[in-house]
Design an enzyme around this catalytic site. Structure first.
Site, short mmCIF file in Angstrom:
data_model
loop_
_atom_site.label_atom_id
_atom_site.label_comp_id
_atom_site.label_asym_id
_atom_site.label_seq_id
_atom_site.Cartn_x
_atom_site.Cartn_y
_atom_site.Cartn_z
CG ASP A 65 80.96 92.62 7.69
OD1 ASP A 65 80.03 92.22 8.43
OD2 ASP A 65 80.95 92.47 6.46
CG ASP A 134 80.07 94.91 -4.70
OD1 ASP A 134 80.00 93.88 -3.99
OD2 ASP A 134 80.41 96.02 -4.26
CG HIS A 136 80.56 92.93 -0.85
ND1 HIS A 136 79.86 94.08 -1.07
CD2 HIS A 136 79.77 92.20 -0.01
CE1 HIS A 136 78.72 94.05 -0.40
NE2 HIS A 136 78.64 92.92 0.25
CD GLU A 141 81.99 97.00 -1.10
OE1 GLU A 141 81.78 96.13 -1.97
OE2 GLU A 141 81.06 97.57 -0.49
C1 F6R Z 1 77.52 90.71 5.99
C2 F6R Z 1 78.48 90.82 4.92
C3 F6R Z 1 78.12 91.03 3.51
C4 F6R Z 1 76.80 90.39 3.08
C5 F6R Z 1 76.48 90.78 1.64
C6 F6R Z 1 75.16 90.20 1.18
O1 F6R Z 1 78.19 90.47 7.21
O2 F6R Z 1 79.60 90.77 5.23
O3 F6R Z 1 79.16 90.53 2.70
O4 F6R Z 1 76.90 89.01 3.22
O5 F6R Z 1 76.45 92.17 1.53
O6 F6R Z 1 74.14 90.81 1.89
P1 F6R Z 1 72.64 90.25 1.81
O7 F6R Z 1 72.69 88.89 2.38
O8 F6R Z 1 71.84 91.19 2.64
O9 F6R Z 1 72.26 90.24 0.37
#
Ligand code: F6R
Length: 255
Positions: A65, A134, A136, A141
């Protein structure tokens, strides 16, 4: 799903590296996540590269992303994050031209999403995933489409709160929108390794592994994928009802 529960995130990262390193050879198509979760894994990959055991030279990588509208030079632009982690001979050997990220600066983000989807088709060899609190993956989301391709999304309030730590704690500075591989895109990867560490991920992991498949917990779609390895530390495994069974199953598959 294969579920590995490790005593620490460092051991989980080392386990993920031990799965990925032997699979990569020139031409490999690797999906890479950002956020704090894969940092330990990327450190392991850099270490393996320095030891001459691994290289992403000749392979290609695709980000999950990218934020929309973030400045080209902003340190939290995911292209810049992944360059710092992976690109160059002093990192993993990945060439800058072989790192693909959605164009978050385009005047037409929908068109960028479409082009990004085309670049990934027919799918990656292996996708690394982190997990949002959450549920995702990528920035898919809760209550989005379980079958979307790469698309433009609005970040959920919890994600903007969680990611404020990367923006000096200022939630208002976290971009509101992003381009993300969709759940359908992620599902086209041949192999998926999902990492989650820390007790703040425990409820989400329970939903992913043991909950119903539901758009409210987007990562639960992975229950339909045939080759997913979930690597969690003890804290992230804290809400799993069948943790002992998963430990036993993992251990018996290693002998
Ligand atoms: C990052 C992404 C998100 C993260 C998720 C967890 O490219 O797509 O899905 O993997 O938000 O983030 P962290 O690892 O910072 O807890």
């Amino acid at each position: 799903m294969r579920i590995a529960i490790t005593p620490s995130s460092a051991q989980g990262s080392a386990l993920a590296a031990s799965i990925i390193v032997p699979l990569v050879s020139p031409g490999f198509r690797l999906g890479v996540a950002t956020g704090s979760t894969p940092e330990g894994l990327y450190a392991q990959l850099r270490k393996a590269h320095a030891a001459g055991e691994f290289t992403l030279a000749g392979s290609r990588a695709w980000a999950l992303d990218e934020y929309i509208g973030i400045d080209q030079d902003h340190p939290q632009r995911y292209r810049n994050v992944l360059k710092r982690e992976l690109v160059g001979e002093d990192k993993t050997g990945l060439a800058d031209a072989d790192l693909h990220t959605p164009d978050g600066l385009s005047a037409d983000p929908e068109e960028s999403a479409k082009l990004y989807e085309e670049s990934i088709t027919p799918g990656l060899d292996l996708q690394i995933l982190g997990l949002g609190a959450d549920g995702h993956i990528g920035f898919n989301e809760p209550s989005g489409s379980l079958s979307a391709p790469t698309n433009v999304v609005t970040l959920a309030p919890q994600t903007r709160r969680d990611n404020a730590r990367f923006f000096d704690g200022v939630e208002a500075d976290v971009p509101k929108r992003a381009i993300t591989q969709g759940l359908a895109t992620i599902m086209t990867a041949k192999k998926i390794v999902l990492l989650a560490f820390g007790e703040q991920k425990a409820q989400a992991i329970q939903g992913v592994v043991e909950g119903p498949v539901s758009a409210f917990c987007p990562a639960s779609i992975l229950q339909y994928h045939q080759d997913v390895t979930v690597i969690v530390d003890d804290a992230a495994a804290g809400a799993l009802k069948l943790a002992d069974y998963y430990r036993e199953t993992w251990d018996s598959a290693q002998v």
